[in-house]
Motif scaffolding. Structure first.
Motif, PDB file in Angstrom:
ATOM      1  N   LEU A  58     -41.211  36.707 -43.584  1.00  0.00           N
ATOM      2  CA  LEU A  58     -42.451  36.019 -43.195  1.00  0.00           C
ATOM      3  C   LEU A  58     -42.151  34.879 -42.225  1.00  0.00           C
ATOM      4  N   GLN A  59     -41.100  34.136 -42.498  1.00  0.00           N
ATOM      5  CA  GLN A  59     -40.740  33.017 -41.628  1.00  0.00           C
ATOM      6  C   GLN A  59     -40.290  33.508 -40.255  1.00  0.00           C
ATOM      7  N   SER A  60     -39.549  34.607 -40.201  1.00  0.00           N
ATOM      8  CA  SER A  60     -39.144  35.178 -38.914  1.00  0.00           C
ATOM      9  C   SER A  60     -40.375  35.568 -38.101  1.00  0.00           C
ATOM     10  N   ALA A  61     -41.324  36.220 -38.751  1.00  0.00           N
ATOM     11  CA  ALA A  61     -42.562  36.614 -38.069  1.00  0.00           C
ATOM     12  C   ALA A  61     -43.377  35.393 -37.656  1.00  0.00           C
ATOM     13  N   ALA A  62     -43.406  34.375 -38.495  1.00  0.00           N
ATOM     14  CA  ALA A  62     -44.146  33.152 -38.161  1.00  0.00           C
ATOM     15  C   ALA A  62     -43.536  32.469 -36.935  1.00  0.00           C
ATOM     16  N   ARG A  63     -42.229  32.451 -36.852  1.00  0.00           N
ATOM     17  CA  ARG A  63     -41.568  31.858 -35.684  1.00  0.00           C
ATOM     18  C   ARG A  63     -41.853  32.681 -34.428  1.00  0.00           C
ATOM     19  N   ALA A  64     -41.854  33.992 -34.560  1.00  0.00           N
ATOM     20  CA  ALA A  64     -42.180  34.857 -33.422  1.00  0.00           C
ATOM     21  C   ALA A  64     -43.617  34.604 -32.971  1.00  0.00           C
ATOM     22  N   GLU A  65     -44.519  34.497 -33.928  1.00  0.00           N
ATOM     23  CA  GLU A  65     -45.922  34.241 -33.593  1.00  0.00           C
ATOM     24  C   GLU A  65     -46.078  32.871 -32.919  1.00  0.00           C
ATOM     25  N   ALA A  66     -45.421  31.859 -33.450  1.00  0.00           N
ATOM     26  CA  ALA A  66     -45.508  30.511 -32.883  1.00  0.00           C
ATOM     27  C   ALA A  66     -44.934  30.462 -31.466  1.00  0.00           C
ATOM     28  N   ALA A  67     -43.974  31.342 -31.179  1.00  0.00           N
ATOM     29  CA  ALA A  67     -43.358  31.382 -29.847  1.00  0.00           C
ATOM     30  C   ALA A  67     -44.194  32.179 -28.847  1.00  0.00           C
ATOM     31  N   GLY A  68     -45.297  32.754 -29.320  1.00  0.00           N
ATOM     32  CA  GLY A  68     -46.171  33.512 -28.421  1.00  0.00           C
ATOM     33  C   GLY A  68     -45.779  34.963 -28.241  1.00  0.00           C
ATOM     34  N   ALA A  69     -44.954  35.492 -29.140  1.00  0.00           N
ATOM     35  CA  ALA A  69     -44.576  36.909 -29.064  1.00  0.00           C
ATOM     36  C   ALA A  69     -45.807  37.781 -29.251  1.00  0.00           C
ATOM     37  N   ASP A  70     -45.744  38.987 -28.709  1.00  0.00           N
ATOM     38  CA  ASP A  70     -46.867  39.908 -28.894  1.00  0.00           C
ATOM     39  C   ASP A  70     -46.809  40.521 -30.290  1.00  0.00           C
ATOM     40  N   GLU A  71     -47.873  41.232 -30.641  1.00  0.00           N
ATOM     41  CA  GLU A  71     -48.011  41.761 -31.990  1.00  0.00           C
ATOM     42  C   GLU A  71     -46.902  42.739 -32.368  1.00  0.00           C
ATOM     43  N   GLU A  72     -46.438  43.539 -31.424  1.00  0.00           N
ATOM     44  CA  GLU A  72     -45.357  44.479 -31.729  1.00  0.00           C
ATOM     45  C   GLU A  72     -44.096  43.727 -32.157  1.00  0.00           C
ATOM     46  N   MET A  73     -43.770  42.671 -31.444  1.00  0.00           N
ATOM     47  CA  MET A  73     -42.556  41.920 -31.765  1.00  0.00           C
ATOM     48  C   MET A  73     -42.745  41.103 -33.050  1.00  0.00           C
ATOM     49  N   ILE A  74     -43.933  40.597 -33.281  1.00  0.00           N
ATOM     50  CA  ILE A  74     -44.187  39.863 -34.530  1.00  0.00           C
ATOM     51  C   ILE A  74     -44.001  40.793 -35.730  1.00  0.00           C
ATOM     52  N   VAL A  75     -44.577  41.982 -35.647  1.00  0.00           N
ATOM     53  CA  VAL A  75     -44.422  42.947 -36.742  1.00  0.00           C
ATOM     54  C   VAL A  75     -42.957  43.385 -36.847  1.00  0.00           C
ATOM     55  N   GLY A  76     -42.286  43.522 -35.716  1.00  0.00           N
ATOM     56  CA  GLY A  76     -40.854  43.817 -35.746  1.00  0.00           C
ATOM     57  C   GLY A  76     -40.082  42.744 -36.487  1.00  0.00           C
ATOM     58  N   ALA A  77     -40.391  41.486 -36.194  1.00  0.00           N
ATOM     59  CA  ALA A  77     -39.736  40.376 -36.896  1.00  0.00           C
ATOM     60  C   ALA A  77     -40.054  40.413 -38.386  1.00  0.00           C
ATOM     61  N   LEU A  78     -41.270  40.794 -38.712  1.00  0.00           N
ATOM     62  CA  LEU A  78     -41.686  40.856 -40.116  1.00  0.00           C
ATOM     63  C   LEU A  78     -40.920  41.930 -40.880  1.00  0.00           C
ATOM     64  N   ILE A  79     -40.711  43.090 -40.280  1.00  0.00           N
ATOM     65  CA  ILE A  79     -40.088  44.195 -41.027  1.00  0.00           C
ATOM     66  C   ILE A  79     -38.593  44.332 -40.756  1.00  0.00           C
ATOM     67  N   HIS A  80     -37.988  43.429 -39.993  1.00  0.00           N
ATOM     68  CA  HIS A  80     -36.600  43.639 -39.555  1.00  0.00           C
ATOM     69  C   HIS A  80     -35.606  43.816 -40.701  1.00  0.00           C
ATOM     70  N   ASP A  81     -35.882  43.274 -41.870  1.00  0.00           N
ATOM     71  CA  ASP A  81     -34.966  43.413 -43.009  1.00  0.00           C
ATOM     72  C   ASP A  81     -35.527  44.310 -44.109  1.00  0.00           C
ATOM     73  N   ILE A  82     -36.512  45.119 -43.776  1.00  0.00           N
ATOM     74  CA  ILE A  82     -37.158  45.975 -44.777  1.00  0.00           C
ATOM     75  C   ILE A  82     -36.177  46.972 -45.393  1.00  0.00           C
ATOM     76  N   GLY A  83     -35.086  47.248 -44.710  1.00  0.00           N
ATOM     77  CA  GLY A  83     -34.108  48.203 -45.215  1.00  0.00           C
ATOM     78  C   GLY A  83     -33.030  47.610 -46.100  1.00  0.00           C
ATOM     79  N   ASP A  84     -33.088  46.321 -46.368  1.00  0.00           N
ATOM     80  CA  ASP A  84     -32.019  45.668 -47.128  1.00  0.00           C
ATOM     81  C   ASP A  84     -31.738  46.322 -48.478  1.00  0.00           C
ATOM     82  N   GLU A  85     -32.767  46.784 -49.170  1.00  0.00           N
ATOM     83  CA  GLU A  85     -32.557  47.342 -50.503  1.00  0.00           C
ATOM     84  C   GLU A  85     -31.973  48.751 -50.471  1.00  0.00           C
ATOM     85  N   LEU A  86     -32.459  49.581 -49.560  1.00  0.00           N
ATOM     86  CA  LEU A  86     -32.037  50.979 -49.538  1.00  0.00           C
ATOM     87  C   LEU A  86     -30.884  51.265 -48.593  1.00  0.00           C
ATOM     88  N   ALA A  87     -30.690  50.398 -47.619  1.00  0.00           N
ATOM     89  CA  ALA A  87     -29.641  50.616 -46.621  1.00  0.00           C
ATOM     90  C   ALA A  87     -28.915  49.306 -46.337  1.00  0.00           C
TER      91      ALA A  87
END
Length: 194
Positions: A58-87
């Motif tokens: 959430l904090q990574s996505a919040a920083r991306a949003e605050a920096a003016g990143a577009d929605e694709e990159m914000i969502v990318g920042a949000l899910i970037h560690d989604i694989g931590d549990e399985l991979a």
């Protein structure tokens, strides 16, 4: 028809495959909600940090949003560690695979490589090569990945940083993961991931 009759795919009929395609399409409509649940489950993931993996995401996505990143990159920042549990040893590639059908290629490339680029901050503590990322120095998304890691990922372990909750990002997740998969108008020219 409630289920197909075949026991080997090679024996399936046109009718059966159209039936399965319809069910798959219906199932895939709930993908955004499954992504949000997987993100929510990061609340109980890796320990030892001052933040949960969810809070870090959430904090990574919040920083991306605050920096003016577009929605694709914000969502990318949000899910970037989604694989931590399985991979745990290739979480970057898992996250990139999850988002790849829905975003431009540079977002996928950044997510795919962020784990390697993050080594810059700690690999030397394990006698590793912190500059291993430099083998990609000539790649068009190299600097974007450096910036992603420097400004958003490695910096997002601060319990004092004002961070919105998952519901703040949920509409973005729903928009991105409801797109037509592999739409050439969205993806553009695909980068090689190797």
């Amino acid at each position: 028809m409630n289920s197909v009759k075949f026991t080997q795919m090679k024996d399936g009929t046109r009718e059966e495959y159209h039936f399965l395609d319809r069910l798959e399409s219906e199932f895939n409509q709930a993908l955004p909600e499954r992504i949000l649940k997987a993100l929510s489950d990061l609340q109980h993931s890796l320990s030892g940090y001052q933040l949960s993996r969810l809070e870090h995401s959430l904090q990574s996505a919040a920083r991306a949003e605050a920096a003016g990143a577009d929605e694709e990159m914000i969502v990318g920042a949000l899910i970037h560690d989604i694989g931590d549990e399985l991979a745990p040893y290739n979480h970057s590639q898992l996250a990139a695979s999850v988002i790849r059908p829905y975003v431009r290629s540079e977002v996928t490339w950044v997510l795919h490589h962020h784990g390697l680029f993050q080594n810059y901050y700690y690999a030397h503590h394990f006698d590793g090569d912190r500059n291993e990322r430099d083998r990609y120095k000539d790649h068009p998304a190299y600097q974007l990945c450096v910036d992603f890691c420097e400004k958003w990922d490695q910096a997002s372990f601060d319990p004092a940083y004002p961070t919105p909750n998952l519901e703040h990002f949920a509409p973005m997740v729903r928009r991105i993961f409801s797109r037509k998969p592999f739409d050439p108008a969205v993806i553009g020219e695909e980068y090689s991931l190797t």
